[in-house]
Each structure stands twice: as structure tokens, then as C-alpha cells.
Design a protein around this motif. Structure first.
Motif, short mmCIF file in Angstrom:
data_model
loop_
_atom_site.label_atom_id
_atom_site.label_comp_id
_atom_site.label_asym_id
_atom_site.label_seq_id
_atom_site.Cartn_x
_atom_site.Cartn_y
_atom_site.Cartn_z
N ASP A 160 24.23 59.79 -12.14
CA ASP A 160 23.58 60.33 -10.95
C ASP A 160 22.11 59.98 -10.87
O ASP A 160 21.47 60.14 -9.82
N THR A 161 21.53 59.50 -11.98
CA THR A 161 20.09 59.27 -12.01
C THR A 161 19.71 57.83 -12.33
O THR A 161 18.54 57.47 -12.29
N ASN A 204 18.64 58.57 -4.83
CA ASN A 204 17.74 59.67 -5.20
C ASN A 204 16.44 59.10 -5.75
O ASN A 204 16.28 57.89 -5.94
N SER A 205 15.50 59.97 -6.00
CA SER A 205 14.15 59.55 -6.40
C SER A 205 14.15 58.80 -7.73
O SER A 205 13.39 57.84 -7.92
#
Length: 339
Positions: free
Chosen positions: A263-264, A233-234
Motif C-alpha cells: 500500500d505504500t 498515495n503520498s
């Protein structure tokens, strides 16, 4: 000693049957040559000359066959079946080329060959041309049975190696010559050779294909599905931007070998625990996951890493201490190097 005798007997049988073929054919040339326009003496003389010329071609096949035996034996012992298969096909291809060249020589230049032995005898030239064109009619197939017998001898299959000369000379050539000569005389004795060569060639192809098929069954080909990839993800891409190991980490993430701590975030500067590193190695090696057996005091069935630790332990990648696996301890460089 038993193996030496088993592997050497096909060559002994070949030479013995060759001598027997000469005895039978010489007698047939004498008997049925007398009933032909050429006469007994000329038929015998031409057949003897033909066998001397034949020995030149035969020596080439012996050279090819002898050359492939150690290659086949070594690679078959190492279970490098593909190399053995390639060697057999190459040798057989070379033998067929040699056969085809000599076949053309026999078909086109038989009268010139006769001229090397007898000067200015048209009937002798006619007899030579007639005998060559019948007896050598299928000589372009001759090399196949030589390389096939050598192939089976080289991989330690004496029974199949023995079968080739036994079928060609003992079962086909001699009986056919005896039967066909009684039906159509001298021509029948001569035509027995191409008939035997054709049937033997088909037999050799069948034997080789059967052997190759057996190898394929022993080492079945499996198709591995491509590993699934996943996209960062970004937030993770931004975290990884300008990192010195960006390319390596990205590749491992896409292959599912490494994952983030959330998740980040990838947790690039965090320490790695024994459980995390065990999971990474298990995924990198694509090991079959083993269900946790409950044999470590500090690992429960509910822990996310339980099965991965069990898998690493079963594959001797990781060991515990006094019944503990210490999954949440940071792994040292020493431990990583050992794994």
C-alpha cells in the motif's frame, strides 16, 4: 462466368428497356401528337431532339456511376462499410447537382435549345417548351437511380441493381405512358416520366437505407466505459519523485495496469516475476479474465495470479515448462520481448 453475367445483366437490361421506352414513346408521340395542335411530325421531331439533348446529361451520370464502382467494390470487400457509405452519398450528391443544373437548363432555356435545331418556327419552339417542362419536370431526381443501381452493382448485389431500371422503365414508365396517354393524350405520355422518376427515387432511397441498416446490424456499435483511474498515495508519489520514468509509471498506475508491491511502495527497483508481468500484460490488453483450470503443477486456485496466468496462457502470451508455469521466477528481458 455466372457472376460476370449476373453483374453485367443490369446494364444490359437498362439499355434494352431504354430502347423499348423509345419505341413506345415514339409511337405515342405519333398517335397522340396528331390529335394535338402540334401535329404528329412535330411531336415526333421534338421528342427525338429532346432525347439527343438528354443524352448529354445522361453521359455525365454514366461517368459518375462508373467511377464509384471500383471504389465501392474494393471497400465493400474489405468490409470498410463507412467508406462505401461515404462514396455512395458523395456520388449521389454530385449526381443530384448535375440533375438540378440540367433541370434548370431544360426549364429555362428550352426554346433556345430548340433554336439550335430549327430556325424561326414559333410553333416548334412552343412544342419544345411544352414537352421539356412536362417530360423533364422531375429530372432533378434522375441521378439518384443511376448512382444507386451502380452502387448495388459495385458491391455484388445484382438483384437489387436490376430492380432499379426494371421498376423505373418496365414497371412504371412504359405502363404509365400507355395508361395516361389514353386518359389525357400527349400530356399523359409526357407526364409518365416525372411520375416514374419520383417513385424510383423514393425506392432507391429505401433500398440504400435498408442496405446501410443491415451493415449497422452486422457491425453493432459498442460503447466502452472509460477505464477507472486510481490515485497514488503520498508515499508512492514521493518514491516516484525525480524518477526517469515518472510520467509513464504514473499513467499506467492511474489506468490500473501496474500497482504497487504494498500500500505504500511501488517497488521501483525490484525484479519482476513471471506472474507479475503476466498480470500487467493482461490488464494492459484489457483481456477478459479466464478462471484458472488447474492445469499447472506449481499454481493453485488460491494464488492471486492464478486467473491472470490462465488468461495469458489461453491468449498465447505465456507458455509453461513441463506442466509448470514458474510464476515466481524473475522474468527475463528475452521472455518479455517474446510476450
Amino acid at each position: 462466368l455466372k457472376m460476370i453475367l449476373q453483374l453485367g445483366f443490369p446494364s444490359l437490361l437498362t439499355q434494352g428497356l431504354t430502347a423499348l421506352v423509345q419505341i413506345v414513346l415514339n409511337n405515342l408521340m405519333r398517335v397522340y401528337g396528331e390529335a394535338s395542335i402540334y401535329g404528329s411530325d412535330m411531336a415526333l421531331s421534338v421528342y427525338g431532339m429532346m432525347m439527343k439533348v438528354y443524352q448529354l446529361a445522361h453521359s455525365m451520370f454514366v461517368g459518375v456511376s462508373s467511377a464509384i464502382q471500383p471504389i465501392n467494390g474494393y471497400n465493400f470487400g474489405a468490409k470498410n462499410y463507412q467508406r462505401v457509405r461515404q462514396t455512395y452519398r458523395l456520388a449521389t450528391g454530385i449526381a443530384v447537382v448535375i440533375s438540378a443544373v440540367w433541370w434548370l437548363v431544360y426549364m429555362v432555356f428550352s426554346r433556345q435549345i430548340a433554336g439550335l435545331f430549327v430556325a424561326d418556327n414559333q410553333l416548334y419552339f412552343d412544342c419544345t417548351q411544352h414537352c421539356f417542362r412536362l417530360y423533364m419536370m422531375a429530372f432533378f431526381l434522375y441521378g439518384v437511380h443511376m448512382t444507386t443501381a451502380s452502387f448495388f452493382q459495385g458491391i455484388g448485389k445484382p438483384t437489387r441493381s436490376l430492380l432499379v431500371p426494371l421498376i423505373r422503365q418496365g414497371v412504371l414508365l412504359i405502363p404509365l405512358a400507355l395508361v395516361m396517354s389514353r386518359l389525357i393524350g400527349l400530356d399523359g405520355a409526357l407526364l409518365a416520366a416525372p411520375a416514374a422518376d419520383t417513385v424510383t427515387c423514393l425506392l432507391c432511397v429505401a433500398l440504400a437505407r435498408t442496405e446501410f441498416r443491415r451493415w449497422d446490424e452486422e457491425t453493432p456499435k459498442t460503447e466502452t466505459a472509460p477505464a477507472p483511474t486510481k490515485e497514488m498515495n503520498s508515499s508512492m508519489k514521493k518514491e516516484l519523485e525525480n524518477h526517469w520514468a515518472k510520467d509513464e509509471i504514473s499513467e499506467l498506475y492511474e489506468k490500473g495496469v501496474v500497482s504497487g508491491i504494498s500500500d505504500t511502495s511501488l517497488g521501483l527497483d525490484d525484479s519482476v516475476t513471471r506472474a507479475q508481468f503476466a498480470s500487467l500484460i493482461v490488464r494492459a490488453l484489457d483481456l477478459d479474465i479466464t478462471s484458472y483450470k488447474g492445469e499447472f503443477k506449481d499454481v493453485s486456485n488460491d494464488d492471486w495470479y492464478a486467473d491472470q496466468l490462465q488468461t495469458a496462457y489461453d491468449n498465447n502470451l505465456l507458455s509453461g515448462y513441463d506442466g509448470n508455469m514458474s510464476p515466481n521466477d524473475n522474468i527475463t528481458r528475452e521472455e518479455m520481448a517474446a510476450i
